[in-house]
Scaffold this motif. Structure first.
Motif, short mmCIF file in Angstrom:
data_model
loop_
_atom_site.label_atom_id
_atom_site.label_comp_id
_atom_site.label_asym_id
_atom_site.label_seq_id
_atom_site.Cartn_x
_atom_site.Cartn_y
_atom_site.Cartn_z
N ARG A 8 0.84 -1.21 0.00
CA ARG A 8 0.00 0.00 0.00
C ARG A 8 0.87 1.25 0.00
N GLN A 9 1.96 1.23 0.75
CA GLN A 9 2.88 2.37 0.78
C GLN A 9 3.47 2.65 -0.60
N HIS A 10 3.53 1.61 -1.41
CA HIS A 10 4.06 1.75 -2.77
C HIS A 10 2.93 1.86 -3.79
N TYR B 42 -6.85 0.04 1.52
CA TYR B 42 -6.94 -0.35 0.11
C TYR B 42 -8.29 0.06 -0.46
N PRO B 43 -8.30 0.69 -1.65
CA PRO B 43 -9.58 0.97 -2.31
C PRO B 43 -10.33 -0.32 -2.66
N SER B 44 -9.59 -1.38 -2.94
CA SER B 44 -10.19 -2.67 -3.27
C SER B 44 -9.53 -3.76 -2.44
N LEU B 45 -10.30 -4.42 -1.59
CA LEU B 45 -9.79 -5.50 -0.76
C LEU B 45 -10.68 -6.72 -0.93
N THR B 46 -10.07 -7.83 -1.31
CA THR B 46 -10.79 -9.09 -1.46
C THR B 46 -10.27 -10.05 -0.40
N ILE B 47 -11.18 -10.61 0.38
CA ILE B 47 -10.82 -11.61 1.37
C ILE B 47 -11.58 -12.88 1.03
N GLN C 249 -3.31 -0.53 -5.23
CA GLN C 249 -4.70 -0.13 -5.12
C GLN C 249 -5.62 -1.29 -4.70
N ALA C 250 -5.11 -2.50 -4.84
CA ALA C 250 -5.93 -3.67 -4.53
C ALA C 250 -5.09 -4.71 -3.80
N PHE C 251 -5.77 -5.47 -2.95
CA PHE C 251 -5.09 -6.54 -2.21
C PHE C 251 -6.06 -7.69 -2.07
N ALA C 252 -5.56 -8.90 -2.19
CA ALA C 252 -6.36 -10.11 -1.98
C ALA C 252 -5.71 -10.92 -0.86
N LEU C 253 -6.51 -11.32 0.10
CA LEU C 253 -6.05 -12.10 1.24
C LEU C 253 -6.72 -13.46 1.23
N ASN C 254 -5.92 -14.49 1.29
CA ASN C 254 -6.42 -15.85 1.42
C ASN C 254 -6.46 -16.15 2.92
#
Length: 85
Positions: free
Chosen positions: A30-32, A69-74, A35-40
């Motif tokens: 996120r610091q870099h 994150y503007p877009s976060l998928t869990i 815009q999106a992150f997915a967590l398993n």
């Protein structure tokens, strides 16, 4: 990124891998400007759980939710099978 309590050797070591390292990666990305992150995560993840494993997974979901994150998928899959090195 993740391990098992058995492979990690202790609850502390498990939390370091599954929570600390995973959260550090999410924050760094996120610091870099990611815009999106997915967590398993895991079925049963809940920061209020009596089960240590589920509590760690729930704590991580909450913490990553606060990273911004503007877009976060869990995703919460059931047991992941197969050999892991």
């Amino acid at each position: 990124m993740g391990t098992t309590i058995r492979k990690a050797g202790s609850q502390e070591a498990f939390r370091r891998v599954d929570y600390d390292y995973s959260l550090a990666v999410a924050r760094l990305a996120r610091q870099h400007s990611a815009q999106a992150f997915a967590l398993n995560s895991a079925t049963g993840a809940d920061p209020g759980s009596r089960l240590f494993y589920n509590r760690v997974k729930g704590d991580l979901e909450e913490a990553i939710g606060g990273v911004g994150y503007p877009s976060l998928t869990i995703v919460r899959p059931a047991l992941i099978g197969g050999d892991r090195d």
